[in-house]
Scaffold this motif. Structure first.
Motif, PDB file in Angstrom:
ATOM      1  N   HIS A 135      18.279   3.576   6.684  1.00  0.00           N
ATOM      2  CA  HIS A 135      18.615   3.776   5.269  1.00  0.00           C
ATOM      3  C   HIS A 135      18.962   2.448   4.602  1.00  0.00           C
ATOM      4  CE1 HIS A 135      20.183   5.647   1.635  1.00  0.00           C
ATOM      5  NE2 HIS A 135      21.242   4.872   1.756  1.00  0.00           N
ATOM      6  N   SER A 136      19.768   1.634   5.280  1.00  0.00           N
ATOM      7  CA  SER A 136      20.156   0.345   4.695  1.00  0.00           C
ATOM      8  C   SER A 136      18.929  -0.536   4.480  1.00  0.00           C
ATOM      9  CB  SER A 136      21.158  -0.376   5.600  1.00  0.00           C
ATOM     10  OG  SER A 136      20.599  -0.616   6.888  1.00  0.00           O
ATOM     11  N   GLY A 137      17.979  -0.462   5.414  1.00  0.00           N
ATOM     12  CA  GLY A 137      16.746  -1.229   5.271  1.00  0.00           C
ATOM     13  C   GLY A 137      15.927  -0.765   4.083  1.00  0.00           C
ATOM     14  N   SER A 138      15.876   0.553   3.868  1.00  0.00           N
ATOM     15  CA  SER A 138      15.151   1.087   2.715  1.00  0.00           C
ATOM     16  C   SER A 138      15.732   0.551   1.420  1.00  0.00           C
ATOM     17  CB  SER A 138      15.194   2.621   2.714  1.00  0.00           C
ATOM     18  OG  SER A 138      14.368   3.164   3.725  1.00  0.00           O
ATOM     19  N   MET A 139      17.068   0.507   1.335  1.00  0.00           N
ATOM     20  CA  MET A 139      17.696   0.032   0.102  1.00  0.00           C
ATOM     21  C   MET A 139      17.449  -1.462  -0.094  1.00  0.00           C
ATOM     22  SD  MET A 139      18.580   2.948  -0.722  1.00  0.00           S
ATOM     23  CE  MET A 139      19.038   2.413  -2.377  1.00  0.00           C
ATOM     24  N   GLN A 140      17.389  -2.228   1.007  1.00  0.00           N
ATOM     25  CA  GLN A 140      17.115  -3.667   0.904  1.00  0.00           C
ATOM     26  C   GLN A 140      15.667  -3.919   0.476  1.00  0.00           C
ATOM     27  OE1 GLN A 140      18.699  -4.431   4.989  1.00  0.00           O
ATOM     28  NE2 GLN A 140      19.647  -6.236   4.057  1.00  0.00           N
ATOM     29  N   VAL A 160       0.822  -1.215   0.000  1.00  0.00           N
ATOM     30  CA  VAL A 160       0.000   0.000   0.000  1.00  0.00           C
ATOM     31  C   VAL A 160       0.853   1.261   0.000  1.00  0.00           C
ATOM     32  CG1 VAL A 160      -1.947  -1.115   1.140  1.00  0.00           C
ATOM     33  CG2 VAL A 160      -0.205   0.042   2.532  1.00  0.00           C
ATOM     34  N   GLY A 161       2.148   1.123  -0.273  1.00  0.00           N
ATOM     35  CA  GLY A 161       3.008   2.300  -0.409  1.00  0.00           C
ATOM     36  C   GLY A 161       3.823   2.608   0.827  1.00  0.00           C
ATOM     37  N   ASP A 162       4.716   3.605   0.670  1.00  0.00           N
ATOM     38  CA  ASP A 162       5.716   3.956   1.684  1.00  0.00           C
ATOM     39  C   ASP A 162       6.589   2.751   1.998  1.00  0.00           C
ATOM     40  OD1 ASP A 162       5.126   6.608   1.808  1.00  0.00           O
ATOM     41  OD2 ASP A 162       4.281   6.592   3.816  1.00  0.00           O
ATOM     42  N   ILE A 163       7.227   2.234   0.968  1.00  0.00           N
ATOM     43  CA  ILE A 163       8.121   1.097   1.166  1.00  0.00           C
ATOM     44  C   ILE A 163       9.467   1.551   1.706  1.00  0.00           C
ATOM     45  CG2 ILE A 163       6.982  -0.252  -0.636  1.00  0.00           C
ATOM     46  CD1 ILE A 163       9.336   0.369  -2.489  1.00  0.00           C
ATOM     47  N   VAL A 164       9.811   2.837   1.521  1.00  0.00           N
ATOM     48  CA  VAL A 164      11.119   3.336   1.941  1.00  0.00           C
ATOM     49  C   VAL A 164      10.961   4.590   2.797  1.00  0.00           C
ATOM     50  CG1 VAL A 164      12.312   2.418  -0.088  1.00  0.00           C
ATOM     51  CG2 VAL A 164      11.332   4.712  -0.177  1.00  0.00           C
ATOM     52  N   ALA A 165      12.108   4.998   3.402  1.00  0.00           N
ATOM     53  CA  ALA A 165      12.248   6.237   4.179  1.00  0.00           C
ATOM     54  C   ALA A 165      11.631   6.121   5.573  1.00  0.00           C
ATOM     55  CB  ALA A 165      11.671   7.433   3.436  1.00  0.00           C
TER      56      ALA A 165
END
Length: 432
Positions: free
Chosen positions: A109-114, A100-105
């Motif tokens: 930061h490392s988790g967002s990239m993964q 449903v969105g907001d997968i990053v940020a």
């Protein structure tokens, strides 16, 4: 030797073609994600894609051998996301995963990239979240700056100067940029190319800068809204409205207040097929004819409706889901006779964004953001599979393996009503 006029004409043509290459053929953006950024001097950083329609193969609601797994806001919480998928026994070869969105940020930061790597490499179905949108805008801005003569050099120098300022104790990048705008007259035009209220070198910028071209393409391809006609379902990040609050719900302007005209080539169909087509047309009208639903910022940010009928992202006014369910409860089919009813069929909205409300389960709206990034929970809704064989007459009293508590402290049943006569099951993991 070429005269100056043809040279200038040729140069203008080259610049135009380069613009098409970098940004595609579309009008400039006069409205970016954050309110207050209204200008025609910038390219289209938003790169909005309005709608994606999913077919039964892409949303196997009635397939006993496949499942649909819809996950709430992830925000780069990669380990918790992995634990949730493990708890559900996610099988990428048969299950359809949807975000449903907001997968990053907001998260690591490392988790967002993964998370981004996993989602992009598997082309996971998702709508854009407001934080995803900011990353898209920053990446498009970065590519725009690099396309300008001297842009790469300026951006690299600015980045190094900010790192140096941090080593000397600076911690507010917005304040630092304001100082550069004020005192760096040599590069003043470059600093003015940063849209107002954008935070340079912040979390969204870093994700945008680091992600690959393939990941950027994946993000840009995410729509603002998903429509699933055969399930009579919408998936959005923040919300949509079933009617324009400027008018009564029974007003002729409202999509649910009248039956859409049936196309001429469908007149000979039987009643059930006609109803199916009319429901699809009416659901499409909700997306196109309710003016609030056509504004990207609303779809990405809406939480409530104020007394003046305006949309707010704050926890103020009437929650949009309350208004939506109020409209849907009045739907009594196309043969509706009572004045209090509407000639429509109900449809479901699945969304995220409202972490302060936690799991927000209503009859026709399902809010899945249970605040993992705030050390609460990450939640998912599972449809199809074994649930495809179960009806609403089955036992609805099953509980979570761990008690599921919503934002008001109520225990939420793990099995819920979904759509006309189906069922869904909620799963969650703790994010402490």
């Amino acid at each position: 030797m070429l005269s100056s006029r043809p040279v200038l004409t040729l140069s203008a043509l080259i610049i135009f073609l380069l613009s098409l290459f970098f940004f595609g053929f579309r009008p400039p953006s006069y409205y970016l994600t954050r309110p207050g950024v209204i200008s025609s001097e910038f390219p289209d950083f938003g790169r909005f894609r309005s709608l994606e329609t999913l077919h039964p193969e892409q949303f196997p609601l009635y397939d006993v051998d496949r499942r649909v797994i819809i996950v709430g806001d992830i925000h780069g919480m990669f380990e918790q996301f992995q634990r949730l998928l493990a708890k559900i026994s996610y099988n990428p070869s048969s299950d359809v995963l949807i975000s449903v969105g907001d997968i990053v940020a907001k998260g690591p930061h490392s988790g967002s990239m993964q998370v981004l790597d996993l989602m992009a490499s598997h082309n996971v179905t998702a709508v854009r979240g407001n934080h995803d949108q900011q990353v898209i805008e920053w990446r498009t801005w970065i590519e725009w700056v690099h396309s300008l003569p001297g842009g790469s050099r300026w951006l690299s120098t600015a980045n190094e100067r900010w790192r140096k300022a941090q080593r000397h104790g600076a911690d507010d990048v917005d304040k630092w940029v304001a100082e550069q705008v004020k005192h760096d007259r040599r590069h003043s035009q470059w600093w003015k190319r940063i849209p107002k209220k954008w935070t340079l070198f912040g979390d969204h910028y870093k994700i945008a800068e680091e992600m690959t071209d393939e990941q950027y393409v994946y993000m840009v391809q995410r729509p603002l809204r998903i429509h699933v006609p055969h399930a009579h379902t919408f998936i959005v990040h923040a919300g949509i409205l079933a009617s324009d609050p400027e008018y009564p719900s029974g007003h002729k302007r409202q999509p649910l207040a009248h039956i859409p005209p049936l196309p001429e080539d469908n007149q000979s169909l039987d009643k059930s097929d006609k109803i199916s087509i009319l429901r699809r047309l009416q659901e499409q009208a909700i997306l196109s004819d309710v003016p609030q639903n056509t504004v990207p910022w609303n779809t990405l940010n809406m939480r409530g409706i104020l007394s003046d009928h305006s949309v707010t992202r704050k926890q103020e006014g009437t929650p949009w889901a309350e208004l939506y369910n109020k409209n849907m409860k009045r739907c009594a089919g196309f043969d509706a006779k009572e004045k209090s009813s509407l000639p429509c069929y109900s449809s479901t909205v699945i969304y995220g964004h409202a972490a302060s409300r936690g799991l927000d389960i209503n009859r026709w709206s399902i809010g899945l953001d249970s605040g993992c990034v705030y050390k609460r929970h990450m939640s998912a809704l599972v449809l199809g599979g074994k649930l495809a064989q179960q009806s609403l007459t089955s036992d609805l009293e099953d509980r979570f393996d761990e008690e599921a508590i919503d934002i008001d402290g109520r225990i939420v049943s793990s099995k819920i009503q979904f759509g006309d006569s189906g069922r869904g099951k909620l799963y969650r993991v703790t994010c402490k």
